[in-house]
Design an enzyme around this catalytic site. Sequence first.
Site, PDB file in Angstrom:
ATOM      1  CB  SER A 197       9.478  -7.657  22.760  1.00  0.00           C
ATOM      2  OG  SER A 197       9.550  -7.979  24.131  1.00  0.00           O
ATOM      3  CG  ASP A 297       8.204 -15.747  23.889  1.00  0.00           C
ATOM      4  OD1 ASP A 297       8.435 -15.571  25.102  1.00  0.00           O
ATOM      5  OD2 ASP A 297       7.888 -14.816  23.114  1.00  0.00           O
ATOM      6  CG  HIS A 327      10.908 -12.814  24.006  1.00  0.00           C
ATOM      7  ND1 HIS A 327       9.572 -12.685  23.678  1.00  0.00           N
ATOM      8  CD2 HIS A 327      11.360 -11.558  24.259  1.00  0.00           C
ATOM      9  CE1 HIS A 327       9.230 -11.415  23.751  1.00  0.00           C
ATOM     10  NE2 HIS A 327      10.294 -10.703  24.092  1.00  0.00           N
TER      11      HIS A 327
END
Length: 353
Positions: A197, A297, A327
């Site tokens: 991320s 995502d 995610h």
Amino acid sequence: MAMAIYKFLLLFLLFCQFGQKIISSDEQKTPTHTLQEAYDALGIKPNPDGSLTREIRIPMVNATPNIEPTSTTQIALSKDIPLNPFTKTFIRLYKPLNPTKNSKIPLIIYLHGGDFVLFSAKTVIFHEFCNQISAQFPAVVASVEYRLAPEHRLPAAFDDAMDAIIWARNQAACVNGGDGWMKQLVDFSHVFLLGSSAGGNIVYHAALRAFDLNLSPIKIRGLIMNQAYFGGVHRTESEIRLSEDAYVPLYVNDLLWSYALPKNANRDHVFCNPLMIGDLGKIRRLPRVLIKGDEGDPLVDREKLLAKFLKGNGVQVVSIFNGGGNHGIELSNTTAAQALYDAMKDFILSTIN
């Protein structure tokens, strides 16, 4: 005005070249949400001085530098090492409980997720992630406690990642004697940068900086970006399709970027949108790259765009885009986590062999 026109044309040409549709602003019709809804979703409260109160919902844990006699699940040891006393950053260092004998192992410098605003190297999900990586690969893992926004806006996190890279270089050179785990176990010619991320974004920008330096005696062999956190002013198809995603909805993303980026910068700042880089020569110096994303995502199109952009500039890219998912899926789904561990391990072994 000339610069604005130049950036628009560059963006248009890039997206035409890479074949990934970007949604124009008049197509960005998503439900309206209040700022308070975004704060509530993130568990944060803004303070008058510009800082945040974070209601930590995921526990943080201490390092485990010794074998715990009552544990039946311990697979790695860990300890905290000061990194920069001025910024109060540190590294949580991991080594396998039973390291390979008579051979040294890679060093992985890890940057955790949290959208630049949340979490810590101490957060239990990232602590366990690093335990698994260290034990399974095997590898020594240096997890970086970097500064968070908005108290420390970008490029603060990039600076902290660079401190970690320089720390690794100093360890290889045995500056001030070096750490015992590092001297005993690490092959400094096999260093990898790994981020999930926001950590994937940090890995990318730190690598662009790192190759401005003489890194000898370490060698960064590869970058691993898992569901890297990038954005842009104009929405991608996956962002629109998943605008109300449970994990990274657009209204939350927009608030996070307003905290992470330098003041008065928009989401086409290069810290957010990597396609806006002006010096393509920096791109061409990058080592081998693994980019992993999931179709469930909202950020997946950004990762596809970056993969195509890097390939178009001569970077060797291994890309994995899974159907479905979400995610941060590896933090809650053990099957997805193991698949990610296996893919990363394969990437590292195929890079160094």
